[in-house]
Design a protein around this motif. Structure first.
Motif, mmCIF file in Angstrom:
data_model
loop_
_atom_site.group_PDB
_atom_site.id
_atom_site.type_symbol
_atom_site.label_atom_id
_atom_site.label_comp_id
_atom_site.label_asym_id
_atom_site.label_seq_id
_atom_site.Cartn_x
_atom_site.Cartn_y
_atom_site.Cartn_z
ATOM 1 N N SER A 218 0.865 -1.182 0.000
ATOM 2 C CA SER A 218 0.000 0.000 0.000
ATOM 3 C C SER A 218 0.895 1.222 0.000
ATOM 4 O O SER A 218 1.784 1.349 0.839
ATOM 5 N N LEU A 219 0.649 2.114 -0.944
ATOM 6 C CA LEU A 219 1.490 3.297 -1.099
ATOM 7 C C LEU A 219 0.600 4.498 -1.333
ATOM 8 O O LEU A 219 -0.073 4.584 -2.361
ATOM 9 N N ASP A 220 0.607 5.412 -0.363
ATOM 10 C CA ASP A 220 -0.146 6.653 -0.528
ATOM 11 C C ASP A 220 -1.603 6.363 -0.926
ATOM 12 O O ASP A 220 -2.115 6.882 -1.912
ATOM 13 N N SER A 221 -2.255 5.476 -0.172
ATOM 14 C CA SER A 221 -3.662 5.087 -0.375
ATOM 15 C C SER A 221 -3.894 4.304 -1.663
ATOM 16 O O SER A 221 -5.039 4.152 -2.101
ATOM 17 N N THR A 222 -2.826 3.813 -2.255
ATOM 18 C CA THR A 222 -2.941 3.003 -3.463
ATOM 19 C C THR A 222 -2.401 1.611 -3.186
ATOM 20 O O THR A 222 -1.302 1.457 -2.658
ATOM 21 N N ASP A 223 -3.185 0.581 -3.542
ATOM 22 C CA ASP A 223 -2.723 -0.796 -3.401
ATOM 23 C C ASP A 223 -2.069 -1.229 -4.707
ATOM 24 O O ASP A 223 -2.700 -1.182 -5.776
ATOM 25 N N LEU A 224 -0.810 -1.638 -4.606
ATOM 26 C CA LEU A 224 -0.044 -2.004 -5.789
ATOM 27 C C LEU A 224 0.306 -3.485 -5.782
ATOM 28 O O LEU A 224 0.686 -4.044 -4.755
ATOM 29 N N ILE A 225 0.190 -4.083 -6.959
ATOM 30 C CA ILE A 225 0.674 -5.437 -7.203
ATOM 31 C C ILE A 225 2.021 -5.319 -7.900
ATOM 32 O O ILE A 225 2.151 -4.600 -8.899
ATOM 33 N N VAL A 226 3.013 -6.010 -7.386
ATOM 34 C CA VAL A 226 4.357 -5.955 -7.941
ATOM 35 C C VAL A 226 4.649 -7.279 -8.626
ATOM 36 O O VAL A 226 4.550 -8.341 -8.004
ATOM 37 N N THR A 227 5.009 -7.222 -9.903
ATOM 38 C CA THR A 227 5.288 -8.444 -10.655
ATOM 39 C C THR A 227 6.785 -8.607 -10.904
ATOM 40 O O THR A 227 7.562 -7.682 -10.708
ATOM 41 N N SER A 228 7.138 -9.771 -11.373
ATOM 42 C CA SER A 228 8.541 -10.112 -11.543
ATOM 43 C C SER A 228 9.213 -9.336 -12.669
ATOM 44 O O SER A 228 10.314 -8.822 -12.507
ATOM 45 N N LYS A 229 8.535 -9.239 -13.814
ATOM 46 C CA LYS A 229 9.164 -8.623 -14.981
ATOM 47 C C LYS A 229 8.370 -7.475 -15.602
ATOM 48 O O LYS A 229 8.944 -6.651 -16.316
ATOM 49 N N ALA A 256 16.121 -6.730 -14.992
ATOM 50 C CA ALA A 256 16.604 -6.832 -13.616
ATOM 51 C C ALA A 256 15.910 -7.964 -12.861
ATOM 52 O O ALA A 256 16.507 -8.599 -11.998
ATOM 53 N N VAL A 257 14.628 -8.220 -13.144
ATOM 54 C CA VAL A 257 13.793 -9.258 -12.529
ATOM 55 C C VAL A 257 13.555 -8.950 -11.044
ATOM 56 O O VAL A 257 14.402 -9.202 -10.183
ATOM 57 N N VAL A 258 12.379 -8.416 -10.742
ATOM 58 C CA VAL A 258 12.022 -8.042 -9.376
ATOM 59 C C VAL A 258 11.820 -9.285 -8.519
ATOM 60 O O VAL A 258 11.186 -10.254 -8.948
ATOM 61 N N ASN A 259 12.354 -9.239 -7.303
ATOM 62 C CA ASN A 259 12.274 -10.398 -6.406
ATOM 63 C C ASN A 259 11.632 -10.063 -5.062
ATOM 64 O O ASN A 259 10.940 -10.896 -4.479
ATOM 65 N N ARG A 260 11.860 -8.849 -4.543
ATOM 66 C CA ARG A 260 11.333 -8.460 -3.249
ATOM 67 C C ARG A 260 10.903 -6.992 -3.282
ATOM 68 O O ARG A 260 11.399 -6.201 -4.082
#
Length: 493
Positions: A218-229, A256-260
């Motif tokens: 949750s960021l600044d009242s926004t819910d974000l989904i974070v994906t790998s690529k 870069a491939v997001v992991n965390r």
């Protein structure tokens, strides 16, 4: 215009990253980083996860066991089978503060005994009607007073001293909590919410560009989904659809491939990648800073992230541990492709950044995000300042005007210009420069430009390194060894 004096080899800015000059000139400042390796903590290379207890002791899931660090001492706490630890969760709501850990076909918790020594208690024996087959616990979290241990083939719940095994098809890849809800990314499937031990699909895989969800924030009242690529998606209020949330580094993150991911504040979050270190991104989708092996990290592969109680960021790496100091208002830029030497002074104008070092004067080049030396300016330089429309630099041979990125030596200036200040004495404006010997005086010509006038050779002849002028017109000079001088010039300067 600002000028900052420094004696460090690095460029330390006691300013926030988001100041106008840093953004405008695109200088890649980063927070200070402290690295720890096997020489420091005497355990395995790989570190997978991080947690912190109520006493602010840090814990790391290390491939040789549970590693603790109290700020001074490192200690390795081994599991009975000497397996590595892959996940950590500290239950801080329990009076006894249990440190849950997950390993290969093993999970349980450490708890301090009466002698304040961590003792391990396995929970595996509480599992009934389940055969462990290469189950490795990768995520541990608490939801609704239940501790969840997640592997890639199943998950286990621990509540009221009872462990229950749960199989699912597809199997879980990651577990997350967001807004008091428990979500799961299933293998080769979409995002699901776990309700009553049943997975209910929230978002299909197609809606996420056929990618895996690696985090939710949750960021600044926004819910974000974070994906790998494929970056970030905004989850709508009904949790049934998503919209792309653009950032300035979307293309970069594919490789870069997001992991965390971890939230730092309402306006900043940080992601750890497999191939290119750590990115900090603002709530506007702009890159705040990027740290990798070139500018601070031990290793580019980030396996875990954690924000501690004082606001610093810890990174569990494929090789070592890094502590990124976020709670200091200090940022660093150290060019990786050039050695610029010891920084003595810095000048920041509306469009350019100059650095005076013991090797000369350098100009920041935004196109290469590094510094280039001004032509024929490869000499010990003590100061660089903008006074009016002119830029003046003091160096071993005297002083020079800098114009159009080239220098013009000022004839008559004394050897070793160390500092310069603008003064007004009896209504007359002047520049006073300290040198290795005399005080030098600059006066304005008919075109209102500063020109060298003369040296003051009577009354004071000595090495002065810094100069200040008080409200009464006194000159205060600092000698490198002898201390402080107070001088007063006569009316004729």
């Amino acid at each position: 215009m600002k000028s900052i004096k420094s004696i460090f080899l690095l460029l330390f800015f006691q300013l926030f990253l988001h100041t106008q000059f840093a953004v405008g000139q695109d200088i890649p400042f980063v927070p200070p980083v402290f690295n720890y390796n096997t020489t420091n903590y005497k355990a395995g290379n790989q570190n997978w996860a991080i947690a912190q207890d109520n006493n602010e002791v840090m814990y790391f899931a290390n491939n040789q066991g549970l590693l603790s660090f109290d700020g001074v001492n490192w200690k390795l706490h081994k599991l009975p089978n000497n397996r590595g630890v892959k996940s950590i969760f500290i239950d801080k709501h329990d009076n006894s503060e249990k440190i849950y850990v997950g390993s290969f076909e093993e999970f349980g918790y450490f708890e301090r005994n009466a002698a304040n020594i961590l003792v391990y208690h396995s929970l595996k024996h509480l599992v009934n009607d389940y055969t462990f087959v290469n189950d490795e616990i990768w995520t541990i979290l608490n939801h609704d007073n239940t501790v969840y241990f997640q592997s890639f083939s199943s998950y286990f719940t621990y509540r009221n001293n009872k462990v229950t095994a749960h199989k699912s098809n597809p199997s879980p890849l990651y577990f997350f909590t967001l807004q008091n809800k428990l979500f799961a990314q299933l293998i080769k499937d979409g995002l699901h919410q776990l309700k009553d031990n049943k997975f209910q699909r929230v978002i299909t895989r197609d809606q996420l560009s056929d990618d895996d969800v690696v985090g939710m924030i949750s960021l600044d009242s926004t819910d974000l989904i974070v994906t790998s690529k494929y970056g970030f998606f905004k989850l709508n209020s009904s949790e049934s659809s998503v919209g792309k949330w653009q950032t300035s580094v979307d293309d970069e993150l594919q490789d870069a491939v997001v992991n965390r991911v971890v939230t730092i504040s309402d306006s900043l979050f940080v992601i750890g990648t497999i191939n290119n270190g750590i990115y900090a991104i603002t709530n506007k989708g702009k890159l705040a800073w990027h740290i990798n092996r070139k500018n601070g990290l031990n290793n580019n592969t980030v396996l875990g992230l954690y924000k501690d109680k004082v606001g610093n960021l810890w990174a569990a790496l494929d090789n070592g541990i890094s502590n990124i100091q976020l709670h200091y208002d200090i940022s660093i830029f150290e060019p990786s492709d050039i050695q610029i030497g010891m920084v003595e002074d810095m000048l920041i104008t509306e469009s350019k950044t100059y650095v005076a070092t013991n090797q000369g004067v350098y100009l920041y080049n935004p196109s290469i995000k590094s510094f280039t030396q001004l032509p024929a300016f490869n000499i010990q330089t003590w100061y660089i300042k903008q006074i009016g429309k002119q830029i003046i630099a003091g160096h071993n041979k005297g002083a020079s005007f800098i114009e159009n990125n080239s220098q013009t030596f000022i004839k008559g200036s004394s050897t070793g210009g160390t500092d310069i200040k603008e003064v007004t004495i009896n209504g007359q404006e002047a520049l006073i420069e300290t040198t290795y010997s005399f005080l030098s005086v600059f006066l304005k010509d008919n075109a209102d430009m500063w020109q060298f006038s003369h040296n003051i050779s009577d009354g004071f002849v000595d090495l002065a390194t810094n100069l200040e002028v008080d409200h009464t017109g006194n000159l205060w000079l600092n000698h490198m060894y002898k201390g402080i001088y107070r001088l007063r010039l006569d009316d004729e300067i």
